[in-house]
Design an enzyme around this catalytic site. Structure first.
Site, short mmCIF file in Angstrom:
data_model
loop_
_atom_site.label_atom_id
_atom_site.label_comp_id
_atom_site.label_asym_id
_atom_site.label_seq_id
_atom_site.Cartn_x
_atom_site.Cartn_y
_atom_site.Cartn_z
CB CYS A 269 -10.99 2.40 3.34
SG CYS A 269 -12.87 3.70 3.44
CB CYS B 169 -0.98 0.25 1.49
SG CYS B 169 -2.08 1.90 1.38
#
Length: 322
Positions: A155, A141
């Site tokens: 998110c 990520c």
């Protein structure tokens, strides 16, 4: 100078990343005030109706808040030390300039690990930033700046990566958010209509109740599509990333490589104890480093069996931030 500027930008990024969470929190706190005070305490006259509405509302509000908290503050699970290169392997890998030779080094190391997916080039998936061999379904990520086990997506509304450690919490957050909106819509509707046609006097409550109805419906529609999509993903045992790009195995890409059937797919996310399915406590199966395959080859099956005892006994941070 450049390092100080880079740190300053990262600090600003971390601060601004909390804005979506603060927006959701502000809307929810306002909805609490509008429902409890403006509707139940100031508008509804029937005592029994008022008590029942308040009791059910607080149950929905409590479960929503609990699941949202767990989605935000559960640390993402990261690969354990067994997937990191040893010092000697790292030296060997970095000193080797030929890509094919580097590929062979990683293949040799991966033979000791339950890794069955590959990059599109056929090479072992390796993260240069984290210096780890990526377990199956693990991805790096760029926001969290680390590799996340069974990463689904990052998110912004929870300011966290949704992955192995909190995917169940995220699903429950969506479900209880919908329940929260449905309950508000169903109980506010009659008073919304009364204010709309003028059967109730104008006052501060009118604005709050009319706006509460619109906001609850708007969020419900948005959540319904998102929740339905994730229910489909769970049924197929896919992550959002895998839905867009099929995982690649030795035999080639296969979107259904981890699909074990609806029942086993549900157990993998929610666990075997059905009493805990709807409670935000961690019950997902495994440790996030390997997952059963739909049709494992004999070689894959033997490797899983050989490593089963090792993984069951391992506690070297094998569950990342759990």
């Amino acid at each position: 100078m450049e390092m100080a500027l880079s740190r300053g930008l990262r600090c600003c990024q971390r601060v601004f990343s909390w804005i979506p969470v603060l927006i959701i929190t502000a809307v929810v706190l306002w909805s609490y005030y509008a429902y409890v005070f403006e509707l139940c305490l100031f508008t509804i006259s029937n005592t029994l109706e008022k008590v029942v509405y308040l009791l059910v509302f607080h149950v929905c509000f409590g479960m929503f808040s609990w699941t949202y908290w767990k989605s935000i503050f559960t640390p993402p699970a990261t690969p354990c030390k067994k997937f990191q290169l040893s010092y000697s392997d790292k030296q060997r890998y970095e000193m080797e300039e030929r890509p094919d030779a580097q590929k062979q080094i990683l293949i040799k190391i991966a033979k000791k690990l339950p890794i069955f997916t590959r990059a599109h080039s056929g090479a072992i998936r390796f993260c240069d930033r984290c210096q780890v061999l990526k377990p199956d379904r693990c991805h790096h990520c760029s926001v969290c700046e680390t590799c996340i086990l069974k990463m689904d997506h990052h998110c912004p509304w929870v300011n966290n990566c949704v992955g192995f450690s909190n995917y169940k919490f995220f699903l429950l957050f969506l479900a209880y958010s919908m329940l929260y909106c449905i309950f508000i819509t169903a109980t506010v509707l009659q008073y919304f209509l009364k204010f709309w046609v003028g059967d109730l006097p104008n006052g501060p409550a009118k604005f709050h109740i009319l706006f509460l109805m619109f906001v609850a419906l708007m969020f419900f529609v948005s959540l319904m599509f998102l929740f339905s999509y994730h229910c489909w993903l769970v049924a197929k045992n896919r992550s959002t990333l895998e839905a867009f790009s099929a995982p690649v195995f030795v035999s080639g890409p296969d979107r259904n490589g981890f699909n074990l059937g609806l029942h086993k797919n549900l157990l993998q996310v929610f666990g075997e104890d059905r009493k805990l399915w709807f409670i935000p406590v961690f019950t997902s199966q495994g440790n996030g480093h390997y997952f059963p395959l739909r049709s494992p080859s004999s070689e894959s099956r033997n490797l899983l069996l050989a490593n089963e005892d090792m993984w069951d006994e391992s506690d070297d941070g094998s569950e990342g931030g759990l």
